[in-house]
Motif scaffolding. Structure first.
Motif, mmCIF file in Angstrom:
data_model
loop_
_atom_site.group_PDB
_atom_site.id
_atom_site.type_symbol
_atom_site.label_atom_id
_atom_site.label_comp_id
_atom_site.label_asym_id
_atom_site.label_seq_id
_atom_site.Cartn_x
_atom_site.Cartn_y
_atom_site.Cartn_z
ATOM 1 N N MET A 170 0.880 -1.254 0.120
ATOM 2 C CA MET A 170 0.074 -0.019 -0.016
ATOM 3 C C MET A 170 0.929 1.308 0.076
ATOM 4 O O MET A 170 0.696 2.295 -0.654
ATOM 5 C CB MET A 170 -0.895 -0.046 1.284
ATOM 6 C CG MET A 170 -1.552 1.555 1.529
ATOM 7 S SD MET A 170 -2.753 1.415 -0.039
ATOM 8 C CE MET A 170 -4.056 0.388 0.285
ATOM 9 N N THR A 171 1.887 1.075 0.495
ATOM 10 C CA THR A 171 2.712 2.460 0.826
ATOM 11 C C THR A 171 3.533 2.637 -0.587
ATOM 12 O O THR A 171 3.524 3.961 -0.731
ATOM 13 C CB THR A 171 3.885 2.285 1.879
ATOM 14 O OG1 THR A 171 3.353 1.991 3.138
ATOM 15 C CG2 THR A 171 4.864 3.337 2.066
ATOM 16 N N ILE A 172 3.943 1.556 -0.888
ATOM 17 C CA ILE A 172 4.546 1.692 -2.494
ATOM 18 C C ILE A 172 3.577 2.161 -3.262
ATOM 19 O O ILE A 172 3.824 3.289 -4.153
ATOM 20 C CB ILE A 172 5.280 0.276 -2.997
ATOM 21 C CG1 ILE A 172 6.174 -0.130 -1.947
ATOM 22 C CG2 ILE A 172 5.611 0.639 -4.401
ATOM 23 C CD1 ILE A 172 6.663 -1.591 -2.505
ATOM 24 N N TYR A 173 2.379 1.644 -3.356
ATOM 25 C CA TYR A 173 1.455 2.258 -4.272
ATOM 26 C C TYR A 173 1.137 3.665 -4.094
ATOM 27 O O TYR A 173 1.168 4.717 -5.060
ATOM 28 C CB TYR A 173 0.053 1.436 -4.261
ATOM 29 C CG TYR A 173 -0.979 2.117 -4.992
ATOM 30 C CD1 TYR A 173 -1.048 1.713 -6.410
ATOM 31 C CD2 TYR A 173 -2.143 2.613 -4.412
ATOM 32 C CE1 TYR A 173 -2.120 2.249 -6.991
ATOM 33 C CE2 TYR A 173 -3.102 2.873 -5.111
ATOM 34 C CZ TYR A 173 -3.111 3.074 -6.455
ATOM 35 O OH TYR A 173 -4.166 3.364 -7.249
ATOM 36 N N ARG A 174 0.987 4.099 -2.856
ATOM 37 C CA ARG A 174 0.526 5.637 -2.524
ATOM 38 C C ARG A 174 1.681 6.540 -2.997
ATOM 39 O O ARG A 174 1.625 7.634 -3.484
ATOM 40 C CB ARG A 174 0.366 5.654 -1.039
ATOM 41 C CG ARG A 174 -1.113 4.956 -0.726
ATOM 42 C CD ARG A 174 -1.216 5.168 0.714
ATOM 43 N NE ARG A 174 -1.549 6.418 1.256
ATOM 44 C CZ ARG A 174 -1.354 6.778 2.548
ATOM 45 N NH1 ARG A 174 -1.521 5.797 3.572
ATOM 46 N NH2 ARG A 174 -1.766 7.960 2.919
ATOM 47 N N LEU A 175 3.099 5.970 -2.835
ATOM 48 C CA LEU A 175 4.096 6.941 -3.212
ATOM 49 C C LEU A 175 4.086 7.100 -4.626
ATOM 50 O O LEU A 175 4.437 8.215 -5.026
ATOM 51 C CB LEU A 175 5.370 6.121 -2.601
ATOM 52 C CG LEU A 175 5.721 6.514 -1.073
ATOM 53 C CD1 LEU A 175 6.952 5.410 -0.702
ATOM 54 C CD2 LEU A 175 5.982 7.818 -0.496
ATOM 55 N N MET A 176 3.833 5.771 -5.281
ATOM 56 C CA MET A 176 4.093 6.010 -6.490
ATOM 57 C C MET A 176 2.954 6.929 -7.239
ATOM 58 O O MET A 176 3.028 7.974 -8.399
ATOM 59 C CB MET A 176 3.887 4.525 -7.403
ATOM 60 C CG MET A 176 3.785 4.492 -8.799
ATOM 61 S SD MET A 176 3.852 2.892 -9.259
ATOM 62 C CE MET A 176 2.439 2.267 -8.756
ATOM 63 N N VAL A 177 1.451 6.862 -6.748
ATOM 64 C CA VAL A 177 0.368 7.713 -7.266
ATOM 65 C C VAL A 177 0.751 9.240 -6.942
ATOM 66 O O VAL A 177 0.792 10.065 -7.875
ATOM 67 C CB VAL A 177 -0.703 7.335 -6.411
ATOM 68 C CG1 VAL A 177 -1.878 8.393 -6.697
ATOM 69 C CG2 VAL A 177 -1.082 6.051 -6.695
ATOM 70 N N ILE A 178 1.458 9.451 -5.805
ATOM 71 C CA ILE A 178 1.868 10.876 -5.428
ATOM 72 C C ILE A 178 2.988 11.338 -6.371
ATOM 73 O O ILE A 178 2.833 12.499 -7.090
ATOM 74 C CB ILE A 178 2.134 11.008 -3.955
ATOM 75 C CG1 ILE A 178 1.191 10.792 -3.041
ATOM 76 C CG2 ILE A 178 2.904 12.381 -3.852
ATOM 77 C CD1 ILE A 178 1.608 10.565 -1.652
ATOM 78 N N ALA A 179 3.940 10.576 -6.675
ATOM 79 C CA ALA A 179 4.865 10.799 -7.604
ATOM 80 C C ALA A 179 4.503 11.225 -8.913
ATOM 81 O O ALA A 179 4.734 11.977 -9.591
ATOM 82 C CB ALA A 179 6.106 9.929 -7.507
ATOM 83 N N LEU A 180 3.583 10.184 -9.398
ATOM 84 C CA LEU A 180 3.090 10.244 -11.012
ATOM 85 C C LEU A 180 2.177 11.509 -11.122
ATOM 86 O O LEU A 180 2.254 12.038 -12.121
ATOM 87 C CB LEU A 180 1.987 8.955 -11.091
ATOM 88 C CG LEU A 180 2.846 7.681 -11.644
ATOM 89 C CD1 LEU A 180 1.833 6.469 -11.457
ATOM 90 C CD2 LEU A 180 3.701 7.844 -12.993
ATOM 91 N N SER A 181 1.491 11.989 -9.925
ATOM 92 C CA SER A 181 0.522 13.052 -10.073
ATOM 93 C C SER A 181 1.385 14.188 -10.309
ATOM 94 O O SER A 181 1.298 15.349 -11.121
ATOM 95 C CB SER A 181 -0.309 13.262 -8.878
ATOM 96 O OG SER A 181 -1.169 12.030 -8.685
ATOM 97 N N ALA A 182 2.577 14.551 -9.601
ATOM 98 C CA ALA A 182 3.376 15.577 -9.571
ATOM 99 C C ALA A 182 4.230 15.631 -10.968
ATOM 100 O O ALA A 182 4.230 16.748 -11.637
ATOM 101 C CB ALA A 182 4.436 15.410 -8.506
#
Length: 473
Positions: A170-182
Motif C-alpha cells: 500500500m505504501t509503495i502504491y501511494r508513493l507511486m501515485v503521488i509521484a506520478l501526479s506530480a
C-alpha cells in the motif's frame, strides 16, 4: 414736342427696366435664400453624420481601451499564477526526488512504517500545491473534458488502491501515485504549441520509469502495477491532449486573425487596382467620345455620300468599342462598391497530389491574374482551374463552400490555407449545388508536371531512348 415725346418714351423704358431689375433682384434674392437654406440644411446633416461617426469612434476607442485594460489585468494575474505554479513545480520536483529515493531504498526502511509515514506526509504536502492553473480550464468545453478525465483518474486510483492488502505494498502504491501526479503536473506545465509528441513521449517515459521502480522493489505486485500503469498512462495522455487542445485553439484564433488581416490587405490591393483600371477605362471612354464627336462634325460638313458612309461605319465601330469599354467600367464599379467577385476552384497535382483543391475568392477584373499569381508564388508548378464562379456575394459564397468542406480541410489550424482533400466527383457536385450555371472542368492538365515526369523518365532510361532513336533512323 419731339424731344418731349422722346423723353417720355425713355422714361417709360426706364420704368420698365426698373421693374425688370426689381423682378431680377427678387429672383436673385429668392435663389440666394434657397441656396443658403439648402446649404445650411446640408451642412447640418453632414455635421450630424460627422458627430455620429465621431461618437461611434469614441465608443470604439473606449471599448478597445477597456479591453486593453482587461488584457493587462489578465496578463498580470497570469504572470502571478505562472510564478506561483513555478514555485509549486520546484517544490514538487524535490518531493518527487525524495519519493524516488524512498522507493529505491525501501528495503532499508523499518517494516514499512517510515515509508508509510513519508507517503502520508507527501500526500498532505501535495494536496494544496499540485493543482496548477491549467490553460484548458479557461475554455468551457475543454474544462468539462478535463474534469471528466480527472474523475476517471481518481476512479482508477481508488480501484487499484483496494487491491493492496499489506502495508508495504500500500505504501509503495501511494508513493507511486503521488509521484506520478506530480510528474503529470510538470508535463502539463511545460507543454506548448507544437510539442504534443514530446509531451506524450514524456508521459510514456515517466510511467515506464515508475513501473520499473515499483516492480524492482516488489516483484509480487508487478502484474497489478503493470495493469495499473497501462490504464493510468492512457488517462495521463488524455490530460496532455486536452491541455494541448487549448494551444491549438489559440493558434487557430491567431491564424483566423491573420487571415482576416491578409484578406483585408488583399481586398484593399484589389480595390486600388480596380480604381486604377477604372480611371484608365474612363480615359479610353473620353478618347472614344472625342473621336466620335469629331467624326460627327466631319460627317455633318461632308457633301460626299461615299465619305459619309465611311464616316458612319467608323462611328458605329467606335460606338461598339465604347459600349464594350463602358460595360467593363460598369463591372469595375460593381466590383468596387459591392461584394461581387469570382470564387475559384483550382488544383495543383504536381505540388499537392491528387484530390486536393484550393477554393478562394478574388475581386480582380481578370480572376486569372490571381490564379497565375498563386502559381508563381512558392509552388513548383502552375495551378489548373476547374471552375470560376462569379457571384454578387463572393465572400459569402466562399465562406459557404469552406463551411461545407470544413471536415476535409488539409490544415485545420491555419484557416488561411484554403486547401481541401476531396474527390473530383464530390467537388463537382458541390459546385453544381451552389452555382448550377457555372462551368466545371474535370480535366487537370498539369502540363509542366507531366512534362517534368517525362523528362525525368527519359534521363533515367538513356538506353531505351537511344534504341528508339536508332529505330527511327
Amino acid at each position: 414736342m419731339l424731344m418731349e415725346q422722346e423723353q417720355s418714351k425713355i422714361k417709360a423704358d426706364i420704368e420698365v427696366l426698373k421693374e425688370e431689375l426689381s423682378d431680377h433682384q427678387k429672383l436673385y434674392d429668392r435663389i440666394a435664400q434657397e441656396a443658403r437654406e439648402k446649404g445650411t440644411a446640408q451642412a447640418k446633416e453632414e455635421e450630424k453624420e460627422i458627430s455620429a461617426r465621431v461618437e461611434d469612434l469614441r465608443k470604439v476607442v473606449d471599448e478597445q481601451s477597456a479591453k486593453l485594460n482587461d488584457i493587462l489585468d489578465q496578463k498580470a494575474k497570469a504572470e502571478k499564477s505562472v510564478a506561483a505554479s513555478e514555485r509549486k513545480v520546484l517544490r514538487s520536483r524535490e518531493l518527487v526526488k525524495a519519493i524516488q529515493h524512498a522507493c529505491e531504498t525501501f528495503d532499508s526502511l523499518d517494516d514499512g512504517h517510515e515509508a508509510k509515514q513519508a507517503a502520508e506526509d507527501a500526500e498532505e504536502f501535495l494536496k494544496p500545491t499540485v493543482t496548477l492553473n491549467l490553460q484548458c480550464l479557461d475554455m468551457r468545453d475543454l474544462r468539462k473534458r478535463y474534469r471528466q478525465n480527472e474523475k476517471n483518474i481518481e476512479k482508477t486510483l481508488e480501484k487499484y488502491k483496494s487491491r493492496y492488502t499489506t502495508k508495504t505494498n500500500m505504501t509503495i502504491y501511494r508513493l507511486m501515485v503521488i509521484a506520478l501526479s506530480a510528474e503529470l503536473q510538470n508535463v502539463l506545465h511545460n507543454i506548448s504549441y507544437g510539442k504534443l509528441e514530446d509531451a506524450l513521449q514524456d508521459i510514456k517515459t515517466i510511467t515506464q520509469k515508475y513501473y520499473d521502480i515499483a516492480t524492482d522493489g516488489n516483484q509480487n505486485i508487478a502484474p497489478t502495477v503493470k495493469k495499473f500503469i497501462g490504464e493510468i498512462d492512457y488517462y495521463f495522455q488524455e490530460a496532455v491532449k486536452i491541455e494541448y487542445e487549448y494551444y491549438v485553439q489559440k493558434e487557430r484564433a491567431r491564424e483566423e486573425q491573420r487571415a482576416i488581416r491578409e484578406q483585408m490587405r488583399q481586398e484593399a490591393e484589389e480595390r486600388r487596382e480596380l480604381e486604377r483600371q477604372r480611371k484608365q477605362i474612363e480615359k479610353e471612354e473620353s478618347k472614344f467620345q472625342d473621336q466620335i464627336g469629331q467624326l460627327n462634325e466631319q460627317m455633318a460638313q461632308s457633301q460626299d455620300d461615299e465619305k459619309t458612309k465611311l464616316l458612319q461605319a467608323r462611328i458605329e465601330e467606335l460606338q461598339r468599342q465604347l459600349a464594350s469599354v463602358s460595360e467593363q467600367r460598369e463591372k469595375i464599379v460593381q466590383l468596387q462598391n459591392g461584394k461581387a467577385g469570382n470564387v475559384y476552384v483550382i488544383s495543383n497535382i504536381g505540388s499537392f497530389g491528387e484530390n486536393v483543391f484550393k477554393i478562394g475568392m478574388t475581386r480582380r477584373l481578370e480572376p486569372m491574374d490571381r490564379v497565375n499569381e498563386l502559381g508563381n508564388a512558392s509552388v513548383p508548378f502552375p495551378f489548373d482551374v476547374h471552375s470560376l464562379i462569379f457571384s454578387d456575394d463572393a465572400v459569402g459564397l466562399e465562406t459557404k463552400l469552406h463551411h461545407m468542406l470544413n471536415d476535409q480541410r488539409v490544415n485545420k489550424v491555419n484557416l488561411r490555407k484554403e486547401f481541401f482533400r476531396v474527390s473530383l466527383d464530390d467537388i463537382e457536385k458541390l459546385v453544381e449545388e451552389v452555382a448550377p450555371t457555372a462551368e466545371f472542368k474535370r480535366t487537370a492538365l498539369a502540363e509542366q508536371y507531366r512534362q517534368s515526369l517525362s523528362i525525368t523518365h527519359v534521363s533515367e532510361n538513356p538506353a531505351s531512348s537511344s534504341e528508339d532513336d536508332g529505330e527511327e533512323e
